[in-house]
Design an enzyme around this catalytic site. Structure first.
Site, PDB file in Angstrom:
ATOM      1  CG  ASP A  33      54.022  48.343  37.423  1.00 36.37           C
ATOM      2  OD1 ASP A  33      53.188  49.224  37.689  1.00 36.37           O
ATOM      3  OD2 ASP A  33      53.808  47.127  37.631  1.00 36.37           O
ATOM      4  CG  LEU A  34      54.845  49.985  43.738  1.00 38.04           C
ATOM      5  CD1 LEU A  34      56.269  50.084  44.261  1.00 38.04           C
ATOM      6  CD2 LEU A  34      53.939  50.946  44.513  1.00 38.04           C
ATOM      7  CG  ASP A  35      50.919  47.647  43.058  1.00 39.72           C
ATOM      8  OD1 ASP A  35      51.713  47.877  43.988  1.00 39.72           O
ATOM      9  OD2 ASP A  35      49.805  48.173  42.963  1.00 39.72           O
ATOM     10  CB  THR A  37      50.878  45.521  46.346  1.00 43.55           C
ATOM     11  OG1 THR A  37      51.292  46.006  45.090  1.00 43.55           O
ATOM     12  CG2 THR A  37      51.769  46.038  47.433  1.00 43.55           C
ATOM     13  CE  LYS A  43      48.957  40.290  38.912  1.00 44.13           C
ATOM     14  NZ  LYS A  43      49.920  39.223  38.604  1.00 44.13           N
ATOM     15  CB  ILE A  95      43.194  48.286  35.808  1.00 46.17           C
ATOM     16  CG1 ILE A  95      43.537  47.329  34.659  1.00 46.17           C
ATOM     17  CG2 ILE A  95      41.912  49.036  35.541  1.00 46.17           C
ATOM     18  CD1 ILE A  95      43.721  47.953  33.318  1.00 46.17           C
ATOM     19  CB  SER A 102      53.068  53.004  40.224  1.00 45.52           C
ATOM     20  OG  SER A 102      51.976  52.438  40.927  1.00 45.52           O
ATOM     21  CB  ALA A 103      47.977  52.633  37.973  1.00 45.74           C
ATOM     22  CB  SER A 104      49.566  52.392  43.277  1.00 48.48           C
ATOM     23  OG  SER A 104      49.147  52.445  44.611  1.00 48.48           O
ATOM     24  CG  ASN A 142      47.433  53.398  48.510  1.00 45.12           C
ATOM     25  OD1 ASN A 142      47.130  54.250  49.340  1.00 45.12           O
ATOM     26  ND2 ASN A 142      46.526  52.671  47.877  1.00 45.12           N
ATOM     27  CE  LYS A 197      51.255  51.683  34.682  1.00 44.04           C
ATOM     28  NZ  LYS A 197      51.951  50.834  35.662  1.00 44.04           N
ATOM     29  CD  GLU A 246      53.544  47.813  33.763  1.00 43.77           C
ATOM     30  OE1 GLU A 246      53.057  46.771  34.196  1.00 43.77           O
ATOM     31  OE2 GLU A 246      53.169  48.927  34.141  1.00 43.77           O
ATOM     32  CG  ASP A 247      52.996  43.354  37.215  1.00 39.06           C
ATOM     33  OD1 ASP A 247      52.905  44.584  37.011  1.00 39.06           O
ATOM     34  OD2 ASP A 247      52.178  42.721  37.910  1.00 39.06           O
TER      35      ASP A 247
HETATM   36  P1  B16 Z   1      45.600  52.082  44.254  1.00 34.09           P
HETATM   37  P2  B16 Z   1      50.894  49.441  39.318  1.00 34.09           P
HETATM   38  C1  B16 Z   1      48.352  49.371  40.118  1.00 34.09           C
HETATM   39  O1  B16 Z   1      49.693  49.531  40.390  1.00 34.09           O
HETATM   40  C2  B16 Z   1      47.877  47.964  40.463  1.00 34.09           C
HETATM   41  O2  B16 Z   1      48.500  47.006  39.623  1.00 34.09           O
HETATM   42  C3  B16 Z   1      46.388  47.872  40.292  1.00 34.09           C
HETATM   43  O3  B16 Z   1      45.924  46.582  40.613  1.00 34.09           O
HETATM   44  C4  B16 Z   1      45.723  48.936  41.198  1.00 34.09           C
HETATM   45  O4  B16 Z   1      44.304  48.922  41.051  1.00 34.09           O
HETATM   46  C5  B16 Z   1      46.262  50.317  40.838  1.00 34.09           C
HETATM   47  O5  B16 Z   1      47.665  50.308  40.976  1.00 34.09           O
HETATM   48  C6  B16 Z   1      45.689  51.412  41.711  1.00 34.09           C
HETATM   49  O6  B16 Z   1      46.136  51.229  43.009  1.00 34.09           O
HETATM   50  O7  B16 Z   1      44.226  51.590  44.600  1.00 34.09           O
HETATM   51  O8  B16 Z   1      46.627  51.789  45.320  1.00 34.09           O
HETATM   52  O9  B16 Z   1      45.606  53.526  43.854  1.00 34.09           O
HETATM   53  O10 B16 Z   1      50.938  48.001  38.884  1.00 34.09           O
HETATM   54  O11 B16 Z   1      50.586  50.424  38.202  1.00 34.09           O
HETATM   55  O12 B16 Z   1      52.083  49.847  40.150  1.00 34.09           O
HETATM   56 MG    MG Z   2      52.032  46.250  38.048  1.00 34.41          MG
END
Ligand code: B16
Ligand code: MG
Length: 216
Positions: A8-10, A16, A44, A46, A113-115, A117, A144, A168-169
């Site tokens: 996972d990233l964040d 972040t 987190k 999501i 990661s869900a991000s 970015n 997730k 994962e966190d």
């Molecule tokens: P973005 P992860 C998730 O990253 C974050 O934990 C979550 O808080 C955030 O809403 C989601 O990425 C989407 O991020 O707005 O940058 O697309 O923990 O799955 O790495």
């Molecule tokens: Mg995370």
């Protein structure tokens, strides 16, 4: 036998969540919705759209699709402002060494990661080349605890799920890993991540990946 790692990233590689908090807080306050650290914790792992939906539900506010789109774009612009200054100093303790050791020991490594970015963040902190595959919010659509992001990571590493270990966190992320049939190490609070096979506070605790795998 574990042969691949899905990170996972964040909250695992960088923190972040504090920047997501600033950006969501700004939006919530503009919409007159209470948003504190407790609420942020629940976001987190999501996705962006699901995070917005949850905040609107907490505030009992209904918005049109157009308004939702507007606030997601605005929130992301505020978030991008926050992460613009990020550098390698924001990599969480022990992560860089653990990744290097994992590569030396022959483990395959993917992001999960869900991000949306994730790639610019990994570029900024200088870790993009540490990954054999990148699976992020631009690749998968299911949030997730759906296991899609990790199943796709395993697929891209050419490994079956049971040969992968997820880091994962977030509770939703641990749930996703287990639902995908993978082993999982939680980073953070054992009370939140108790379903994981093992919970550690930081990678500095155990810099040797093979040792960690053997301990599961
Ligand atoms: P973005 P992860 C998730 O990253 C974050 O934990 C979550 O808080 C955030 O809403 C989601 O990425 C989407 O991020 O707005 O940058 O697309 O923990 O799955 O790495
Ligand atoms: Mg995370």
């Amino acid at each position: 036998m574990i042969r691949g790692f899905l990170f996972d990233l964040d909250g695992v590689i960088v923190d972040t969540a504090k920047y997501h908090y600033v950006a969501w807080q700004r939006m919530a306050s503009a919409l007159d919705i209470h948003f504190g650290h407790e609420e942020n914790e629940q976001l987190k792992g999501i996705s962006r759209v699901e995070s917005l939906e949850r905040i609107l539900t907490w505030g009992a506010l209904t918005l049109s699709e157009e308004e939702k789109q507007h606030w997601m774009t605005q929130k992301n612009a505020w978030y991008l402002d926050c992460i613009a200054q990020m550098g390698a100093e924001e990599i969480l303790p022990g992560v860089a060494e653990f990744l290097e050791n994992a590569r030396d020991q022959g483990f395959k490594i993917s992001l999960g990661s869900a991000s949306k970015n994730a790639v610019p963040i990994l570029e900024r902190i200088g870790l993009l080349s540490a990954f054999d595959a990148i699976v992020d919010g631009t690749v998968v659509s299911a949030s997730k605890p759906n296991p899609e992001v990790f199943l796709e990571g395993a697929r891209r590493l050419g490994l079956p799920p049971e040969a992968c270990l997820v880091f994962e966190d977030a509770a939703a992320g641990v749930e996703a890993a287990l639902a995908g049939g993978m082993a999982c190490v939680g980073l953070g609070d054992p009370l939140v991540l108790g379903a994981a096979h093992r919970v550690i506070q930081s990678f500095s605790e155990i810099p040797d990946p093979q040792l960690l795998v053997d301990s599961l």
